[in-house]
Design a protein around this motif. Structure first.
Motif, PDB file in Angstrom:
ATOM      1  N   TYR A  13     -10.768  -8.471   0.652  1.00  0.00           N
ATOM      2  CA  TYR A  13     -10.912  -9.828   1.183  1.00  0.00           C
ATOM      3  C   TYR A  13     -11.745 -10.739   0.295  1.00  0.00           C
ATOM      4  CZ  TYR A  13      -8.939  -7.667   5.335  1.00  0.00           C
ATOM      5  OH  TYR A  13      -8.119  -7.021   6.206  1.00  0.00           O
ATOM      6  N   ILE A  18     -11.151  -3.110  -0.596  1.00  0.00           N
ATOM      7  CA  ILE A  18     -11.015  -2.308   0.621  1.00  0.00           C
ATOM      8  C   ILE A  18      -9.967  -1.222   0.349  1.00  0.00           C
ATOM      9  CG2 ILE A  18     -10.354  -2.333   3.059  1.00  0.00           C
ATOM     10  CD1 ILE A  18     -12.837  -3.989   2.638  1.00  0.00           C
ATOM     11  N   PRO A  37      -8.755   6.820  10.661  1.00  0.00           N
ATOM     12  CA  PRO A  37      -9.883   6.369  11.472  1.00  0.00           C
ATOM     13  C   PRO A  37     -10.075   4.858  11.405  1.00  0.00           C
ATOM     14  CG  PRO A  37     -10.664   7.451   9.481  1.00  0.00           C
ATOM     15  CD  PRO A  37      -9.181   7.639   9.529  1.00  0.00           C
ATOM     16  N   ASN A  38     -10.893   4.340  12.292  1.00  0.00           N
ATOM     17  CA  ASN A  38     -11.185   2.904  12.298  1.00  0.00           C
ATOM     18  C   ASN A  38     -11.807   2.499  10.965  1.00  0.00           C
ATOM     19  OD1 ASN A  38     -12.029   3.586  15.559  1.00  0.00           O
ATOM     20  ND2 ASN A  38     -10.503   2.043  15.067  1.00  0.00           N
ATOM     21  N   GLY A  39     -11.368   1.361  10.483  1.00  0.00           N
ATOM     22  CA  GLY A  39     -11.949   0.844   9.241  1.00  0.00           C
ATOM     23  C   GLY A  39     -11.383   1.477   7.981  1.00  0.00           C
ATOM     24  N   ALA A  40     -10.347   2.319   8.122  1.00  0.00           N
ATOM     25  CA  ALA A  40      -9.784   2.997   6.951  1.00  0.00           C
ATOM     26  C   ALA A  40      -9.032   2.033   6.036  1.00  0.00           C
ATOM     27  CB  ALA A  40      -8.845   4.112   7.403  1.00  0.00           C
ATOM     28  N   GLY A  41      -8.619   0.906   6.605  1.00  0.00           N
ATOM     29  CA  GLY A  41      -7.882  -0.062   5.804  1.00  0.00           C
ATOM     30  C   GLY A  41      -6.403  -0.122   6.173  1.00  0.00           C
ATOM     31  N   LYS A  42      -6.052   0.389   7.336  1.00  0.00           N
ATOM     32  CA  LYS A  42      -4.641   0.415   7.746  1.00  0.00           C
ATOM     33  C   LYS A  42      -4.103  -1.006   7.919  1.00  0.00           C
ATOM     34  CE  LYS A  42      -5.610   2.773  11.524  1.00  0.00           C
ATOM     35  NZ  LYS A  42      -7.081   2.803  11.465  1.00  0.00           N
ATOM     36  N   SER A  43      -4.850  -1.817   8.654  1.00  0.00           N
ATOM     37  CA  SER A  43      -4.402  -3.203   8.851  1.00  0.00           C
ATOM     38  C   SER A  43      -4.393  -3.943   7.518  1.00  0.00           C
ATOM     39  CB  SER A  43      -5.335  -3.926   9.821  1.00  0.00           C
ATOM     40  OG  SER A  43      -5.293  -3.323  11.081  1.00  0.00           O
ATOM     41  N   THR A  44      -5.365  -3.635   6.674  1.00  0.00           N
ATOM     42  CA  THR A  44      -5.468  -4.326   5.387  1.00  0.00           C
ATOM     43  C   THR A  44      -4.256  -4.029   4.498  1.00  0.00           C
ATOM     44  OG1 THR A  44      -7.863  -4.133   5.597  1.00  0.00           O
ATOM     45  CG2 THR A  44      -7.016  -4.752   3.435  1.00  0.00           C
ATOM     46  N   LYS A  47      -1.474  -6.213   5.646  1.00  0.00           N
ATOM     47  CA  LYS A  47      -1.699  -7.608   5.240  1.00  0.00           C
ATOM     48  C   LYS A  47      -1.441  -7.754   3.742  1.00  0.00           C
ATOM     49  CE  LYS A  47      -5.333  -8.275   8.606  1.00  0.00           C
ATOM     50  NZ  LYS A  47      -6.802  -8.434   8.657  1.00  0.00           N
ATOM     51  N   GLN A  85      -1.987  -7.135  14.615  1.00  0.00           N
ATOM     52  CA  GLN A  85      -2.617  -6.354  15.683  1.00  0.00           C
ATOM     53  C   GLN A  85      -3.029  -7.246  16.854  1.00  0.00           C
ATOM     54  OE1 GLN A  85      -5.630  -3.895  13.942  1.00  0.00           O
ATOM     55  NE2 GLN A  85      -6.380  -3.093  15.871  1.00  0.00           N
ATOM     56  N   GLU A 160      -0.493  -1.460  15.306  1.00  0.00           N
ATOM     57  CA  GLU A 160      -0.922  -0.971  16.617  1.00  0.00           C
ATOM     58  C   GLU A 160      -0.214  -1.665  17.774  1.00  0.00           C
ATOM     59  OE1 GLU A 160      -4.900   0.031  17.277  1.00  0.00           O
ATOM     60  OE2 GLU A 160      -5.405   0.244  15.150  1.00  0.00           O
ATOM     61  N   GLN A 192      -2.844   4.187  16.637  1.00  0.00           N
ATOM     62  CA  GLN A 192      -4.144   4.787  16.946  1.00  0.00           C
ATOM     63  C   GLN A 192      -3.930   6.192  17.512  1.00  0.00           C
ATOM     64  OE1 GLN A 192      -7.491   4.690  16.035  1.00  0.00           O
ATOM     65  NE2 GLN A 192      -6.979   2.516  16.104  1.00  0.00           N
TER      66      GLN A 192
HETATM   67  N1  ATP Z   1     -11.013 -10.540   7.393  1.00  0.00           N
HETATM   68  C1  ATP Z   1     -11.810  -9.627   6.810  1.00  0.00           C
HETATM   69  N2  ATP Z   1     -12.743 -10.010   5.915  1.00  0.00           N
HETATM   70  C2  ATP Z   1     -13.531  -9.112   5.306  1.00  0.00           C
HETATM   71  N3  ATP Z   1     -13.486  -7.805   5.537  1.00  0.00           N
HETATM   72  C3  ATP Z   1     -12.584  -7.332   6.414  1.00  0.00           C
HETATM   73  C4  ATP Z   1     -11.698  -8.238   7.103  1.00  0.00           C
HETATM   74  N4  ATP Z   1     -10.908  -7.520   7.910  1.00  0.00           N
HETATM   75  C5  ATP Z   1     -11.275  -6.228   7.747  1.00  0.00           C
HETATM   76  N5  ATP Z   1     -12.267  -6.120   6.851  1.00  0.00           N
HETATM   77  C6  ATP Z   1     -12.898  -4.880   6.411  1.00  0.00           C
HETATM   78  O1  ATP Z   1     -11.914  -4.073   5.810  1.00  0.00           O
HETATM   79  C7  ATP Z   1     -12.098  -2.722   6.150  1.00  0.00           C
HETATM   80  C8  ATP Z   1     -10.794  -2.146   6.659  1.00  0.00           C
HETATM   81  O2  ATP Z   1     -10.416  -2.849   7.825  1.00  0.00           O
HETATM   82  P1  ATP Z   1      -9.012  -2.674   8.528  1.00  0.00           P
HETATM   83  O3  ATP Z   1      -8.924  -3.705   9.585  1.00  0.00           O
HETATM   84  O4  ATP Z   1      -7.948  -2.652   7.512  1.00  0.00           O
HETATM   85  O5  ATP Z   1      -9.157  -1.248   9.168  1.00  0.00           O
HETATM   86  P2  ATP Z   1      -8.170  -0.482  10.144  1.00  0.00           P
HETATM   87  O6  ATP Z   1      -7.855   0.804   9.492  1.00  0.00           O
HETATM   88  O7  ATP Z   1      -7.043  -1.340  10.527  1.00  0.00           O
HETATM   89  O8  ATP Z   1      -9.115  -0.206  11.387  1.00  0.00           O
HETATM   90  P3  ATP Z   1      -8.778  -0.244  12.965  1.00  0.00           P
HETATM   91  O9  ATP Z   1      -8.273   1.093  13.304  1.00  0.00           O
HETATM   92  O10 ATP Z   1     -10.125  -0.502  13.569  1.00  0.00           O
HETATM   93  O11 ATP Z   1      -7.827  -1.338  13.209  1.00  0.00           O
HETATM   94  C9  ATP Z   1     -13.231  -2.670   7.155  1.00  0.00           C
HETATM   95  O12 ATP Z   1     -14.389  -2.230   6.496  1.00  0.00           O
HETATM   96  C10 ATP Z   1     -13.408  -4.094   7.594  1.00  0.00           C
HETATM   97  O13 ATP Z   1     -14.755  -4.362   7.830  1.00  0.00           O
END
Ligand code: ATP
Ligand code: MG
Lengths: 234, 287
Positions: A13, A18, A37-44, A47, A85, A160, A192
């Motif tokens: 970001y 990430i 796990p949460n925060g692994a970067g799946k949503s990222t 995107k 999500q 999700e 999840q």
């Molecule tokens: N808009 C953003 N700006 C900066 N950092 C972000 C942003 N969105 C997510 N992050 C960071 O990127 C990392 C990965 O986030 P991401 O949302 O991809 O995780 P995730 O695997 O989808 O988790 P979850 O299971 O909670 O949805 C996290 O450390 C989060 O803090």
């Protein structure tokens, strides 16, 4: 040729990366699921594929064509749709208007596709004049998926889609994803509920800390003790 | 009693003019996320554009009206192309200050071309009609009818056209609009066109009610903002209620205070409503 190919992408970001070299692919007709796990970067990852997070290194190919860092408005025209999500419906628009917005770039008559979406998600037909913001979580998810279907994409990315839904509704959504998949539309989903998703998908990836660690068929991933340990240990 | 009704009529006329300005302002805010401080001056420009056709070409005002609306739309789109488009992703405060500058330029331009003195579309005095002891100027009826027609047209546009629906979608969620494939730049262009045209309409009606003057729109900015905020900024429909409330309250206040306090009344009313209902009369956006 793979439908989607993600080759070692790095990005984030704006601050620290990430994603640290994510690899994944989706073959035509497949349902592929990403767990982790949460925060692994799946949503990222999603995107980044959809041009919403800058990719610093690595390549993303869709149907063999490079789409790395293209704007999402261009990617959507190439035949990929993405359902985020959260905040994935236009709350003040009616159900029908939400679906129409999905077809914004279509200049032809899309009434057939609209009828088709109503067929897949019958509750939407009854509530087509209701504001989407007033729907239940499950119905909202149906609207979001239905809207993404209006352009008849080849690949649908769902982040999700069943989060926070009751078990019956989760079943229904999974069942509908199967129905849509049978029509030839491929899926890349983040889930999840790892067990549920892996038994459902053709293939899966486990992601931790910005990397895709394991790739295998659903049952194999489920049977792999390392995967479960990594997933739970995060 | 008659006196109160008389003031109520003035209030409704003023309120309908404010409404037209506030609806456009609210629409722009909903989609572009910044408070357009040039909105009052866009009203002024619209009023003077009509003057070009009326005084310059000798057209009747009803023929000049649609031309000035189109002119207002073109001016708004041009300003967006030249300036705001380059600032699309910047902080709202930068856009706000830029619009302040745009307003200043438009105002100066009007003054440079037409001079600081007040002008009218048609010289001469309109004799008011006497209805049940109330004095009503024919222009007041024209203004009210004009505003009602424009608001209905806007409503139909927002509810039933693809572009109108896309405007509502973008005001709901800009990012989602983008990933859905909505051509956001085209929608923004249409939004400026509507905002500019509505502002021009408000300016012409204001000039019919009072006079043309380079500061006429700037002086209306506060009540227009009060109306838009009261209605829940970003919600054009709320702005209608906000505009009528502000207009009627301003005129009614003249029964008790000097007309010099009109704007203060509008502002006070806005503050009170925001204390009671922080998101506006109809609960505008909170995000
Ligand atoms: N808009 C953003 N700006 C900066 N950092 C972000 C942003 N969105 C997510 N992050 C960071 O990127 C990392 C990965 O986030 P991401 O949302 O991809 O995780 P995730 O695997 O989808 O988790 P979850 O299971 O909670 O949805 C996290 O450390 C989060 O803090
Ligand atoms: Mg996520």
């Amino acid at each position: 040729m793979s439908l989607l190919e993600v080759n070692g992408i790095y990005g984030g970001y704006g601050g620290a990366d990430i994603l640290h070299g994510v690899e994944l692919r989706v073959e035509p007709g497949e349902i592929v699921v990403i767990i982790g796990p949460n925060g692994a970067g799946k949503s990222t990852v999603m995107k980044a594929i959809f041009g919403l997070v800058p990719v610093r290194e690595g390549r993303i190919l869709f149907s063999g064509e490079e789409i790395t860092n293209l704007r999402s408005s261009i990617i959507v025209r190439r035949g990929m749709s993405y359902v985020p999500q959260e905040y994935n419906v236009f709350p003040s628009l009616t159900v029908k208007e939400n679906l129409e917005m999905g077809a914004f770039i279509r200049t032809d008559d899309f009434s057939e596709q609209l009828a088709h979406v109503f067929e897949i998600f019958p509750p939407l037909k009854d509530k087509r004049r209701q504001a989407a913001g007033l729907l239940s979580g499950g119905e909202r998810q149906m609207v979001a998926i239905g809207r993404a279907l209006m352009l008849t994409p080849r690949l649908l990315m769902l982040d999700e889609p069943t989060a926070g839904l009751s078990p019956q509704v989760v079943d229904l959504i999974f069942e509908r994803i199967r129905t849509i998949n049978d029509l030839g539309i491929s899926f890349l989903m983040v889930e999840q509920n790892a067990k549920r998703a892996l038994s459902f998908a053709h293939r899966g990836y486990l992601m931790t800390m910005g990397r895709s660690r394991f790739e295998d068929t659903g049952p194999n991933l489920l049977a792999n003790p390392d995967v479960m340990e990594m997933f739970l240990g995060g | 009693m008659i006196e109160i009704l008389q003031v109520l009529i003035f209030g409704i006329v003023l309120g309908s003019i404010i409404t037209l300005g506030a609806v456009g302002l609210s629409l722009l805010f909903g989609i572009l996320r910044f408070a357009n401080f040039a909105h009052g001056d866009m009203m002024t420009v619209g009023a003077y554009l009509a003057l070009v056709f009326v005084a310059g070409l000798g057209w009747p005002i009803y023929a000049a009206f649609p031309m000035a609306l189109a002119g207002g739309a073109v001016v708004a789109i041009a300003i967006d192309r030249v300036l705001y488009k380059r600032l699309r992703r910047t902080a709202p405060v930068i856009l706000l200050i830029s619009s302040f500058g745009v307003g200043l330029m438009l105002r100066s331009l009007v003054q440079f071309i037409w001079g600081p003195q007040s002008l009218v579309y048609e010289p001469g005095i309109q004799f008011p009609l006497e209805i049940f002891g109330l004095r009503i100027k024919p222009d007041h009826l024209v203004i009210l009818a004009g505003v009602i027609i424009l608001v209905i047209l806007l409503h139909l546009f927002l509810q039933y056209t693809k572009m109108g629906k896309a405007m509502r979608a973008m005001s709901d969620n800009m990012d989602l609009a983008e990933i859905t494939g909505i051509e956001t730049e085209r929608v923004i262009m249409w939004t400026w066109a509507l905002g500019g045209a509505l502002a021009a309409g408000a300016g012409i009606f204001l000039a019919m009610d009072t006079r043309l003057q380079p500061f006429m729109g700037w002086n209306m900015l506060l009540p227009v903002f009060a109306a838009a905020i009261m209605g829940g900024i970003g919600k054009p429909y709320g702005a209608i209620a906000g505009g009528m409330t502000v207009g009627i309250a301003e005129e009614m206040s003249t029964l008790f205070f000097s007309p010099a306090y009109k704007s203060a009344v509008a502002f006070a009313l806005m503050v009170i409503i925001l204390i009671v209902r922080p998101t506006g009369l109809f609960g505008g956006r909170s995000r």
